[in-house]
Design an enzyme around this catalytic site. Structure first.
Site, PDB file in Angstrom:
ATOM      1  N   LEU A   1       0.819  -1.216   0.000  1.00 32.16           N
ATOM      2  CA  LEU A   1       0.000   0.000   0.000  1.00 32.16           C
ATOM      3  C   LEU A   1       0.855   1.271   0.000  1.00 32.16           C
ATOM      4  O   LEU A   1       1.779   1.404   0.779  1.00 32.16           O
ATOM      5  CB  LEU A   1      -0.887  -0.011   1.254  1.00 32.16           C
ATOM      6  N   ASP A   2       0.511   2.205  -0.857  1.00 32.82           N
ATOM      7  CA  ASP A   2       1.198   3.506  -0.945  1.00 32.82           C
ATOM      8  C   ASP A   2       2.663   3.374  -1.342  1.00 32.82           C
ATOM      9  O   ASP A   2       3.448   4.314  -1.183  1.00 32.82           O
ATOM     10  CB  ASP A   2       1.111   4.297   0.377  1.00 32.82           C
TER      11      ASP A   2
END
Lengths: 287, 287, 287, 287
Positions: free
Chosen positions: A229-230
């Site tokens: 994520l990210d």
């Protein structure tokens, strides 16, 4: 010759001398003209990347293109794609409550600015939440999601992606975290817009984080989605100046403008075969 | 009246109605004209901040200024300063191996662009390391530092700061981490330039971090130094666009330009009383 | 293989299919590897432009390079150059009263950022006007000029350019208008920095013009010098934001920063064979 | 107290000492608190400009506000306005073929980003030309125009402006040149978006002009409309980078993004009483 005759080749392989010569020679033999070309020799990974736009001239025999490119690719161990420029990219748009990116992409599609064909809109809010948005005949799918139904909802999304022949999934401020499995399934064909200048302000409420930290510029980041994520490969980023007097609400407002244009650019780069995955990073071939 | 007659008042206090009226009335009574004014009502902390530039007109009695402002400040519980604009700020410059920020600040000083008076240059490398830099008569202090001598070296720096009447310490790519004690001592009067777009890429070798992460913009951050490393209140930031083809060396080169201008702006804001500490953040009053 | 083995080929010719194939094939046959390549198909003029960086691998026979490239170029009617990347470009710097661009270029040269070899500095003010500038052993030529002596002064400049083997003349805020004859003589090898965002504010005192007009951004423009004043092919431009509160002096100060970086980038592009004349415009091949 | 209680005062007058004191004292006496204040002392014209946001506290007597401000204004010879922040500005939108600015402003209005109340849309193309645009109940007026009918068409526009209580006329890519008479009638309450970085590329087809000139940045300019075409006081400008490879169509596409955000900012500044006419220039009070 019409615009429909332009095609774009992208390729990557272990670097070695002679690749460009082989490609250029082959495209010439096939009766085409290279109108654009970009290359990148990644000395870190030892891999070579290339993007070529070509168009037919006299002697063009379309039936030879794929087999002969395949043979050449095999010789060099290339990963490669060829796309007809005139054919729009089939795009599935995922959205949550905030519709500014969705509305923006739909406008750019309507005026012919983006070579996309929206094959569906998937939202975790009902159609009534987008009463002011003209979907222009694009199928709308309301797929609410809870922790308990996440697996089924994602399976349904993947089914829609498959059934519609989706080539690119765009998370246009879709505020659900994809499961690792789904992220893997969509690897290299899913773009997200994150409302911060990554890697600063990962996670939730980045504008509030930016306000708390007192930064003087805020930004947005479009990236390929990965299970991390990210941390997906970054395609495009941009920023705007803020001041101490800006409230979190001001940041959110200014951020909408940045998000819109950053996501639209990333989608454009993808549809023009300019954005190419390279491990943890993305190559973006600009003119 | 000459430029020397302009003064800048900055103040902060708990917000309540009537502050501006009281200040404006007092400055008028004292025979001055407000030529610039900025204010910020921080609804988060409940504090009010103001910056006023004023100049005398008829009836100006300089001797009344400080006592009457002090009385007013006491009434409102203000923290306040008054500075004569014509008097340059006494600046101590700290530098390590990379001299681009130092050279840039010295140039801006020479052409009269920055209202600073460099009272000394402190380096942890000997003068010979800066053979190409014209110190223009500014005292140079070679203060090498090791883990074992850090406490003494910092004590020496603080002594120089005190003896020279330094108002602002500028860490112009000074690659030593200040001790908590020293950071506290210099709180609110020490500016550092960090070679990343904070809060991204804290710590060492930020350009290499940026390269590894594949960001599309790099930046630099000027901030007040606090004991919390890379967390000081941000005064100024800026960015430049990079591409996948930029090597870490390219980032370092592009970064030098960003660092130079970001630090120079921050120093300017400080000398013009525009940059004001506000807890974990900095207010920067621009026109 | 060392950095010294990299070479850059630039070429232009009437566009036709097969150019890239021929070039790539030839470079491969000569035992070199193409590490960078950019091309531009100017559909307006029908001309094709290319820039290739290549380096030797096994089988490299340096003596074949020039004759075989010349033969190929003749076949396609190419204008072409090959430059060894490791060899710095011989640059003559012209300057008037304001020395910020000169000082900046010299700093970049000193730290090895720009691959230039300054062969001389020509000024229409005496050396004493630059007392704070360390010329670092570069020959300084004081060539004052009046209307009556302009022809002789220019002849003297051209003589110095010729004698020194100058490859690039940089007008680093040289505030004299070159005669048509001199502009023609230096065509394609002379870069000027103009202190406005051309084509706005041509002519004298552009910052005062910008102030009078009330623009919200000011800029600078680096361009090839032609006989048509302020109309030369643009290589690079940049801007900064200003406000109604900025005086002409503020614009001049902010402008210095823009001018410095715009000129430095243009010189870099030239030395890396990225900036190529194309009629009234300049092609700039970036990564 | 609610948001509806905030008001914004703007004023200008010949500069003299004591203005700020008088204003601040009066607002305090009236039982209000100054939450924002900006001022500009235009040394060129000798005029003083101020913008103050204030809100009531204890003792607020609304009925005293206008008479007492009027008396004060008379004393100083002030031009002044007071606006309730919660009341949206009544805006008439004029548009021609290109609807990107119109669509953008309507979206910002819908999501509550701009404090406007669109009272009408006037177009010189029939409603069918905007089939994809959701007017959201805003009255649409089709007012075609030819050389012969221009006077009547403008009279009709002015009638609609008057009847609707329009406060701001926005030329959202309205491609008709207003007559001098109409420009004068709307002086100070009409904003245009020009698709170039003025003063470069005045007149028709600015993107084609920019392409022909070979600039490296293109821009857009929002300005107050005056009888002097393309010379109106500039409120906001912005730019984006282009390259030699961009066609005029690419410039038009990139320009749409710049136009949208520049016009939206200018409208925001107007509705927040930040943009103030000052002769040939505009003051824009930002935070």
């Amino acid at each position: 010759m019409t615009a429909g005759d332009f095609r774009t080749l992208t390729l990557s392989c272990v670097n070695r001398p002679g690749i460009v010569a082989a490609i250029a020679q082959k495209l010439f033999e096939l009766g085409t003209n290279m109108t654009e070309a970009q290359q990148f020799d990644d000395t870190e990974s030892g891999r070579f990347f290339m993007r070529v736009v070509f168009s037919p001239f006299d002697g063009w025999e379309p039936s030879r293109l794929i087999p002969e490119m395949a043979a050449l690719a095999a010789e060099f161990g290339m990963t490669w794609t060829i796309k007809e420029n005139a054919r729009p990219t089939r795009v599935m748009l995922l959205v949550s409550k905030f519709d500014h990116c969705l509305v923006d992409l739909l406008y750019r599609w309507r005026v012919g600015e983006l070579a996309i064909e929206p094959v569906g809109i998937i939202a975790n809010h009902p159609a009534a939440a987008y009463a002011d948005v003209d979907f222009g005949g694009i199928p709308f799918h309301y797929l609410p999601v809870t922790a308990a139904t996440k697996a089924q909802q994602e399976a349904r999304i993947l089914q829609l992606v498959e059934d519609s022949g989706t080539e690119l999934v765009v998370l246009a401020r879709y505020m659900q975290i994809l499961s690792n499995e789904m992220a893997l399934q969509l690897s290299g064909r899913c773009i997200n817009i994150h409302h911060s200048f990554l890697p600063g302000f990962k996670g939730a409420r980045p504008y509030h984080q930016a306000y708390a930290r007192g930064v003087k510029l805020i930004g947005a980041t479009a990236h390929f989605v990965t299970h991390d994520l990210d941390e997906g490969p970054i395609i495009e980023q941009d920023v705007e100046r803020i001041s101490h007097a800006d409230t979190p609400e001001d940041l959110i407002r200014k951020g909408r403008d940045i998000e819109r244009r950053v996501l639209a650019r990333a989608v454009r780069y993808y549809t023009e075969q300019r954005a190419i995955l390279n491990g943890r990073k993305a190559i973006v071939f600009l003119d």
